[in-house]
Design a protein around this motif. Structure first.
Motif, PDB file in Angstrom:
ATOM      1  N   ARG A  27       0.837  -1.200   0.000  1.00 20.43           N
ATOM      2  CA  ARG A  27       0.000   0.000   0.000  1.00 20.43           C
ATOM      3  C   ARG A  27       0.871   1.249   0.000  1.00 20.43           C
ATOM      4  NH1 ARG A  27      -3.812  -0.567   5.123  1.00 20.43           N
ATOM      5  NH2 ARG A  27      -1.829  -1.033   6.062  1.00 20.43           N
ATOM      6  N   GLU A  28       0.309   2.338  -0.443  1.00 23.57           N
ATOM      7  CA  GLU A  28       0.988   3.623  -0.373  1.00 23.57           C
ATOM      8  C   GLU A  28       1.007   4.089   1.083  1.00 23.57           C
ATOM      9  OE1 GLU A  28       0.250   8.098  -2.022  1.00 23.57           O
ATOM     10  OE2 GLU A  28      -0.369   6.414  -3.262  1.00 23.57           O
ATOM     11  N   SER A  29       2.079   4.725   1.479  1.00 21.39           N
ATOM     12  CA  SER A  29       2.175   5.235   2.842  1.00 21.39           C
ATOM     13  C   SER A  29       1.143   6.337   3.076  1.00 21.39           C
ATOM     14  CB  SER A  29       3.574   5.784   3.104  1.00 21.39           C
ATOM     15  OG  SER A  29       4.520   4.750   3.060  1.00 21.39           O
ATOM     16  N   ALA A  30       0.600   6.356   4.277  1.00 20.57           N
ATOM     17  CA  ALA A  30      -0.385   7.377   4.638  1.00 20.57           C
ATOM     18  C   ALA A  30       0.316   8.708   4.924  1.00 20.57           C
ATOM     19  CB  ALA A  30      -1.157   6.930   5.875  1.00 20.57           C
ATOM     20  N   LEU A  31      -0.377   9.795   4.676  1.00 19.00           N
ATOM     21  CA  LEU A  31       0.148  11.118   5.023  1.00 19.00           C
ATOM     22  C   LEU A  31      -0.045  11.416   6.502  1.00 19.00           C
ATOM     23  CD1 LEU A  31      -1.097  13.308   2.036  1.00 19.00           C
ATOM     24  CD2 LEU A  31       1.255  12.677   2.575  1.00 19.00           C
ATOM     25  N   PHE A  32      -1.151  10.903   7.052  1.00 13.33           N
ATOM     26  CA  PHE A  32      -1.485  11.160   8.447  1.00 13.33           C
ATOM     27  C   PHE A  32      -1.679   9.844   9.198  1.00 13.33           C
ATOM     28  CE2 PHE A  32      -2.790  14.808   5.977  1.00 13.33           C
ATOM     29  CZ  PHE A  32      -2.235  15.857   6.698  1.00 13.33           C
ATOM     30  N   CYS A  33      -1.313   9.843  10.462  1.00 13.45           N
ATOM     31  CA  CYS A  33      -1.412   8.654  11.316  1.00 13.45           C
ATOM     32  C   CYS A  33      -2.866   8.207  11.440  1.00 13.45           C
ATOM     33  CB  CYS A  33      -0.832   8.984  12.687  1.00 13.45           C
ATOM     34  SG  CYS A  33      -0.957   7.643  13.881  1.00 13.45           S
ATOM     35  N   ASP A  35      -4.102   6.506  13.820  1.00 17.36           N
ATOM     36  CA  ASP A  35      -4.541   6.491  15.213  1.00 17.36           C
ATOM     37  C   ASP A  35      -4.728   7.886  15.807  1.00 17.36           C
ATOM     38  OD1 ASP A  35      -4.446   3.759  14.963  1.00 17.36           O
ATOM     39  OD2 ASP A  35      -2.637   3.499  16.157  1.00 17.36           O
ATOM     40  N   CYS A  36      -3.761   8.790  15.580  1.00 12.78           N
ATOM     41  CA  CYS A  36      -3.832  10.103  16.231  1.00 12.78           C
ATOM     42  C   CYS A  36      -4.044  11.254  15.264  1.00 12.78           C
ATOM     43  CB  CYS A  36      -2.579  10.352  17.064  1.00 12.78           C
ATOM     44  SG  CYS A  36      -1.085  10.634  16.089  1.00 12.78           S
ATOM     45  N   GLY A  37      -3.836  11.025  13.974  1.00 16.37           N
ATOM     46  CA  GLY A  37      -4.110  12.049  12.984  1.00 16.37           C
ATOM     47  C   GLY A  37      -2.990  13.034  12.684  1.00 16.37           C
ATOM     48  N   ILE A  38      -1.843  12.911  13.377  1.00 14.65           N
ATOM     49  CA  ILE A  38      -0.753  13.844  13.061  1.00 14.65           C
ATOM     50  C   ILE A  38      -0.086  13.444  11.747  1.00 14.65           C
ATOM     51  CG2 ILE A  38      -0.303  14.375  15.498  1.00 14.65           C
ATOM     52  CD1 ILE A  38       2.357  12.792  15.152  1.00 14.65           C
ATOM     53  N   ARG A  39       0.573  14.398  11.114  1.00 15.18           N
ATOM     54  CA  ARG A  39       1.262  14.143   9.844  1.00 15.18           C
ATOM     55  C   ARG A  39       2.462  13.227  10.099  1.00 15.18           C
ATOM     56  NH1 ARG A  39       1.652  15.804   4.656  1.00 15.18           N
ATOM     57  NH2 ARG A  39       3.732  15.903   3.759  1.00 15.18           N
ATOM     58  N   ILE A  40       2.595  12.207   9.265  1.00 17.30           N
ATOM     59  CA  ILE A  40       3.734  11.283   9.349  1.00 17.30           C
ATOM     60  C   ILE A  40       4.897  11.937   8.601  1.00 17.30           C
ATOM     61  CG2 ILE A  40       4.605   9.001   8.720  1.00 17.30           C
ATOM     62  CD1 ILE A  40       1.660   8.024   8.842  1.00 17.30           C
ATOM     63  N   PRO A  41       6.057  12.064   9.250  1.00 17.21           N
ATOM     64  CA  PRO A  41       7.197  12.713   8.590  1.00 17.21           C
ATOM     65  C   PRO A  41       7.553  12.029   7.263  1.00 17.21           C
ATOM     66  CG  PRO A  41       7.639  12.402  10.920  1.00 17.21           C
ATOM     67  CD  PRO A  41       6.368  11.653  10.609  1.00 17.21           C
ATOM     68  N   ASP A  42       7.937  12.856   6.286  1.00 21.16           N
ATOM     69  CA  ASP A  42       8.273  12.348   4.956  1.00 21.16           C
ATOM     70  C   ASP A  42       9.369  11.289   5.002  1.00 21.16           C
ATOM     71  OD1 ASP A  42       6.377  13.942   3.759  1.00 21.16           O
ATOM     72  OD2 ASP A  42       7.789  15.556   3.332  1.00 21.16           O
ATOM     73  N   ARG A  44      10.003   9.124   7.367  1.00 25.79           N
ATOM     74  CA  ARG A  44       9.405   7.843   7.807  1.00 25.79           C
ATOM     75  C   ARG A  44       8.602   7.224   6.672  1.00 25.79           C
ATOM     76  NH1 ARG A  44       7.982   4.466  11.819  1.00 25.79           N
ATOM     77  NH2 ARG A  44       5.814   3.833  12.083  1.00 25.79           N
ATOM     78  N   ARG A  45       7.845   8.043   5.952  1.00 23.11           N
ATOM     79  CA  ARG A  45       7.046   7.544   4.832  1.00 23.11           C
ATOM     80  C   ARG A  45       7.927   6.967   3.740  1.00 23.11           C
ATOM     81  NH1 ARG A  45       4.441  11.131   2.002  1.00 23.11           N
ATOM     82  NH2 ARG A  45       2.852   9.652   1.385  1.00 23.11           N
ATOM     83  N   LYS A  46       9.109   7.529   3.572  1.00 26.51           N
ATOM     84  CA  LYS A  46      10.031   7.067   2.534  1.00 26.51           C
ATOM     85  C   LYS A  46      10.666   5.721   2.894  1.00 26.51           C
ATOM     86  CE  LYS A  46      14.282   8.384   0.149  1.00 26.51           C
ATOM     87  NZ  LYS A  46      15.323   9.421   0.025  1.00 26.51           N
ATOM     88  N   TYR A  47      11.060   5.561   4.153  1.00 20.37           N
ATOM     89  CA  TYR A  47      11.809   4.376   4.544  1.00 20.37           C
ATOM     90  C   TYR A  47      10.973   3.236   5.114  1.00 20.37           C
ATOM     91  CZ  TYR A  47      15.957   7.051   3.567  1.00 20.37           C
ATOM     92  OH  TYR A  47      16.924   7.779   2.920  1.00 20.37           O
ATOM     93  N   VAL A  51       3.602   2.663   5.511  1.00 20.60           N
ATOM     94  CA  VAL A  51       3.405   3.070   6.900  1.00 20.60           C
ATOM     95  C   VAL A  51       2.018   3.694   7.085  1.00 20.60           C
ATOM     96  CG1 VAL A  51       4.444   5.376   6.669  1.00 20.60           C
ATOM     97  CG2 VAL A  51       4.514   4.204   8.854  1.00 20.60           C
ATOM     98  N   ARG A  52       1.372   3.383   8.198  1.00 18.37           N
ATOM     99  CA  ARG A  52       0.026   3.878   8.486  1.00 18.37           C
ATOM    100  C   ARG A  52      -0.032   4.674   9.790  1.00 18.37           C
ATOM    101  NH1 ARG A  52      -1.721   3.741   3.872  1.00 18.37           N
ATOM    102  NH2 ARG A  52      -3.854   3.968   4.542  1.00 18.37           N
ATOM    103  N   THR A  53       1.024   4.601  10.605  1.00 10.97           N
ATOM    104  CA  THR A  53       1.007   5.259  11.912  1.00 10.97           C
ATOM    105  C   THR A  53       2.311   6.011  12.166  1.00 10.97           C
ATOM    106  OG1 THR A  53       1.875   3.262  12.962  1.00 10.97           O
ATOM    107  CG2 THR A  53      -0.515   3.535  12.979  1.00 10.97           C
ATOM    108  N   CYS A  54       2.230   6.984  13.071  1.00 13.31           N
ATOM    109  CA  CYS A  54       3.433   7.691  13.501  1.00 13.31           C
ATOM    110  C   CYS A  54       4.239   6.771  14.426  1.00 13.31           C
ATOM    111  CB  CYS A  54       3.056   8.987  14.217  1.00 13.31           C
ATOM    112  SG  CYS A  54       2.212   8.761  15.795  1.00 13.31           S
TER     113      CYS A  54
END
Length: 69
Positions: A27-33, A35-42, A44-47, A51-54
């Motif tokens: 799946r494509e990485s999510a922009l926002f967590c 569970d909590c809704g904060i933005r997932i750092p780029d 983390r999304r890259k590596y 990813v679905r959570t912070c």
């Protein structure tokens, strides 16, 4: 339930985790967590593909899953 049964259950659980991980990576990485809704750092999304959570929420999930055993 004996040690063989418990070992089998553990292996099945680990297999399920591997399968979930593979599906998540597809799946494509999510922009926002989720569970909590904060933005997932780029970074983390890259590596962490799919990813679905912070980091904080993932730590909580892993701790909760570890307590199941």
């Amino acid at each position: 339930m004996d040690i063989v049964d418990l070992t089998q259950i553990r292996f099945e659980h680990e297999d399920n985790l591997i399968l979930k991980s593979r599906k998540k990576a597809e799946r494509e990485s999510a922009l926002f967590c989720e569970d909590c809704g904060i933005r997932i750092p780029d970074q983390r999304r890259k590596y962490v593909l799919g990813v679905r959570t912070c980091v904080s929420c993932q730590s909580v999930r892993e701790r909760d899953n570890a307590q199941d055993f």
